[in-house]
Structure formats: structure tokens, C-alpha cells
Scaffold this motif. Structure first.
Motif, mmCIF file in Angstrom:
data_model
loop_
_atom_site.group_PDB
_atom_site.id
_atom_site.type_symbol
_atom_site.label_atom_id
_atom_site.label_comp_id
_atom_site.label_asym_id
_atom_site.label_seq_id
_atom_site.Cartn_x
_atom_site.Cartn_y
_atom_site.Cartn_z
ATOM 1 N N GLY A 16 0.865 -1.188 0.084
ATOM 2 C CA GLY A 16 -0.135 -0.025 0.170
ATOM 3 C C GLY A 16 0.843 1.176 0.048
ATOM 4 O O GLY A 16 0.524 2.221 -0.653
ATOM 5 N N LEU A 136 -2.847 -2.325 4.187
ATOM 6 C CA LEU A 136 -3.329 -1.651 3.212
ATOM 7 C C LEU A 136 -3.840 -0.240 3.689
ATOM 8 O O LEU A 136 -3.557 0.880 3.118
ATOM 9 C CB LEU A 136 -3.949 -2.087 2.222
ATOM 10 C CG LEU A 136 -4.180 -1.118 0.880
ATOM 11 C CD1 LEU A 136 -2.839 -0.982 0.016
ATOM 12 C CD2 LEU A 136 -5.128 -1.964 -0.073
ATOM 13 N N ASN A 140 -2.242 4.138 4.111
ATOM 14 C CA ASN A 140 -2.901 5.297 3.684
ATOM 15 C C ASN A 140 -2.869 6.092 4.959
ATOM 16 O O ASN A 140 -2.759 7.518 4.884
ATOM 17 C CB ASN A 140 -4.413 5.036 3.238
ATOM 18 C CG ASN A 140 -4.019 4.650 1.839
ATOM 19 O OD1 ASN A 140 -3.897 5.574 0.844
ATOM 20 N ND2 ASN A 140 -4.156 3.288 1.605
#
Length: 398
Positions: A16, A136, A140
Motif C-alpha cells: 500500500g 493497506l 494510507n
């Protein structure tokens, strides 16, 4: 989180980070190589192309190996080519490094999804997959902003060094903590490739590519939306993206629980409808800072909430080629990324403003929901013809 699932989550963290941090590093890479930002943007496209190419090919090539060995090898490829990115002497070298670093992405999540579902308690398969995707979402929330900061204030090469370090730790944890599962083959290569003749599998891929493309139409242009429409300063955009990342963390776990509770296909239908509504609310209310911040969290949550349901839906549909199906779903996610960004940009180029991508996105999400409804209808029709009444609902449930 169960210790045996932690290597999968950490691998998701690294993947990610390398996928999404490029958006924030483009100006630094462009300046370093003396190229334009659109040219630097080819690094993003190269990675996505690597995902689409690698997802089916690497799974098919590794079908005779145990899942633990496959995941370890994929992470070696990931680590090596992210290290190559850190030391890339030219923009062309970086381009090819990004292409090759993208190859294991879909295969890792595809094989990892199957492994997570096998390690899960019965009835909690989607929740186990959501634990893998937690990496993932945390990327972020934490490592993408951190990597962007490092790239801006020190060097983008250090960011890829950080990603390489995550890859090395993941390799160690795969070796130490991931259980050794037997090779699972229910047929020969021809049987597995028969997956591509499965109409329901293609419907799921379309749901993924078109439906999730709706949110990419929004998030691809979130920065100008927030600065030009909502009235935030450019300095505030990174914090807004962290809010979206926090929504992804929450939404990922909600999606896993929802899929286990009401069935994956019904969860996909519900989440896509919610996605369409959220994008319409953004279109109407983005002039308000409060509405913008609230919907950034909500839409961010919906963007990852569908990940576990769509994965477990494909795994159960592609029963004789579950790893191939799960990996191909990841390729479809990246196609959705490209489609959403492309179609979302068209109305902006035509002069309709920075809220116009939300109408495109809502249309894509509704199309995905209609496809999910079609899948439910097909299964009910099939069960009515071939399955006793007491078992019909069970067939639709997967």
C-alpha cells in the motif's frame, strides 16, 4: 490481530505504501530527474501495469508451490525492485523498477486472501481477509503521509528505502510466523484457466473494475476539490488525506464483518449503493467544510469496505482456481483506479468543475451495484432450477 496473519498485514502495508506514496512524490521525482510532472506520472501507470500483468501470470506460474513459499518469493521480488527504485540513476530505470515492483502486488493479495480464509474460523473468512487488508489501510493513514514527508524534506529515495525495510521485515515474519499450508490443487492447469470461462467470475471482475472505479473518480481529484471548492488551503490537504486513511481503516473492518453477516454478494450491493449516495452528497455539499470533512471519512471508509467482500466472493466463485481468481480481482481494482481517474477527469477537462467527477463516480458505483444485483438474480434463478427450496438461499448467500 492473530500473529499468523501479521505477515500478510505487514506485506499489505509495504504494498500500500509503494502504490499510493508515488502520488505525493511526483513533484520531487520530477525535479530530481528534470522531467515534467505528467512524465513522472508514468511511474504510477507503470506500477499499475505491473499489477495487471503480474496478478494472473505469477499465480499460474507458481501453482505447484505451497502458499508460504509463493508469498515469500513474491515479497523478495517486491523488496528487490523497491530497492532498485531507491537507487535508480535515471527516470527510465525508475520506470522499469516501478513496473517490476508492481508484478507481485496482485498475486500477493490474491494468494494472501486465500491463505487468510483458510486460517480463519468458519464463518469469519471475510474478517480474516480484512485483517490482511488492514496493512493497506494503515499505509494510507501512516506510512504514505510519512513517506511523502520524507520525500519532500529529505529525499524520495529514502522513502523507497523505508519500503524496502518493510519488505525485509515481512520476509522475516513470513518465515517465522506464517503457517505452512499444503499445496491446494483441485484440477490441472487447463481446469484453472477455465476460470476465464466463468461468466459469474467476469461479472465480479466488472463489479470490481467499474464499481470501485467510482471512488477513484473522487479521490484522484480530491486535492483540487478541497482547495478550489471547499476552501481549504493546500497545506491542509495532507491532513485531509489522513482523515480519508482513517476512514479506510474503519471501513475495512466493517466490510469484513458485513460480508460474514449478510453474505459477500449482498454486502457488495449494499456498499456500492452507499458509495453512490456518498458521492452525490459530496457533489451537492462540498461547498461546506464540515460536509467535506465528514464525507471524506465516509467515502474513505467505503473505498476499502468492499475489499474483503469482493475477495471472498471471488474465492468462493472460483472454487477450482481460487488463487487465480483472487489475484485477478486485484488486477481489476487497479483497472478501476485507472478508469475512475480517466473518466473522472473528462468533465473537468470540459470545464464542468471539480465537483463533476462525483457524478461520474456515482454512475460507476450504481453500475457496479446493478451488476451485483444481476449476480444475485442469476444465482437465485439457478437455485430455483437445480436446488431444493430449503437450500436455495444458501446458494445465493455466497
Amino acid at each position: 490481530m492473530k500473529k499468523k496473519l501479521l505477515p500478510l498485514a505487514l506485506g499489505g502495508l509495504g504494498i500500500g505504501t509503494t502504490e499510493f506514496v508515488m502520488m505525493g512524490l511526483l513533484p520531487d521525482i520530477a525535479a530530481d530527474f528534470n522531467i515534467s510532472i505528467p512524465e513522472a506520472g508514468h511511474m504510477i501507470s507503470a506500477y499499475a501495469l505491473g499489477v495487471v500483468i503480474g496478478a494472473p501470470l505469477l499465480v499460474v506460474a507458481s501453482r505447484n508451490f505451497a502458499p508460504k513459499k509463493i508469498l515469500w518469493t513474491l515479497m523478495v521480488v517486491f523488496t528487490v525492485f523497491n530497492a532498485c527504485s531507491a537507487f535508480a540513476p535515471t527516470s527510465m530505470t525508475l520506470l522499469f523498477s516501478r513496473l517490476l515492483a508492481g508484478l507481485p502486488h496482485g498475486a500477493f493479495f490474491g494468494v494472501g486472501s486465500v491463505v487468510a480464509s483458510r486460517l480463519a474460523e468458519k464463518g469469519k473468512e471475510a474478517q480474516a481477509i480484512s485483517l490482511m487488508f488492514a496493512g493497506l489501510t494503515i499505509a494510507n493513514l501512516l506510512t504514505v503521509p510519512l513517506g511523502t514527508y520524507i520525500g519532500h524534506h529529505y529525499s524520495w529515495r529514502y522513502t523507497f528505502g523505508l519500503i524496502t525495510a518493510i519488505g525485509l521485515v515481512t520476509l522475516l515474519l513470513i518465515q517465522l510466523w506464517l503457517p505452512t499450508l499444503p499445496v491446494s490443487k483441485t484440477g490441472n492447469l487447463r481446469t484453472e484457466l477455465g476460470f476465464f470461462k466463468n461468466r459469474e467470475a467476469w461479472i465480479i471482475l466488472l463489479i470490481t473494475a467499474i464499481g470501485t472505479g467510482g471512488l477513484f473518480a473522487w479521490i484522484s481529484y480530491i486535492a483540487p476539490l478541497m482547495t478550489e471548492v471547499s476552501g481549504f488551503s493546500a497545506d491542509q490537504v495532507p491532513y485531509i488525506l489522513i482523515l480519508a486513511g482513517f476512514g479506510m481503516v474503519v471501513g475495512n473492518f466493517v466490510g469484513g464483518r458485513l460480508a460474514d453477516k449478510i453474505s459477500p454478494v449482498k454486502a457488495c450491493l449494499l456498499l456500492l449503493l452507499c458509495m453512490a449516495v456518498s458521492l452525490l452528497v459530496i457533489y451537492v455539499g462540498s461547498g461546506s467544510k464540515a460536509v467535506s470533512l465528514t464525507m471524506t471519512f465516509v467515502a474513505g471508509g467505503l473505498s476499502l469496505a468492499i475489499a474483503a467482500p469482493i475477495q471472498i466472493l471471488m474465492i468462493k466463485t472460483a472454487s477450482e482456481a481460487e488463487m487465480l481468481g483472487a489475484a485477478t480481482t486485484q488486477a481489476a481494482f487497479n483497472i478501476g483506479n485507472a478508469l475512475g481517474a480517466f473518466f473522472g477527469g473528462l468533465p473537468i477537462a470540459m470545464g464542468y468543475g471539480y465537483t463533476s467527477p462525483e457524478l461520474v463516480g456515482a454512475s460507476m458505483a450504481i453500475t457496479g451495484a446493478l451488476l451485483a444485483g444481476l449476480l444475485i438474480k442469476r444465482r437465485r434463478a439457478y437455485s430455483a432450477e437445480t436446488v431444493p427450496g430449503s437450500q436455495q438461499e444458501a446458494l445465493v448467500e455466497f
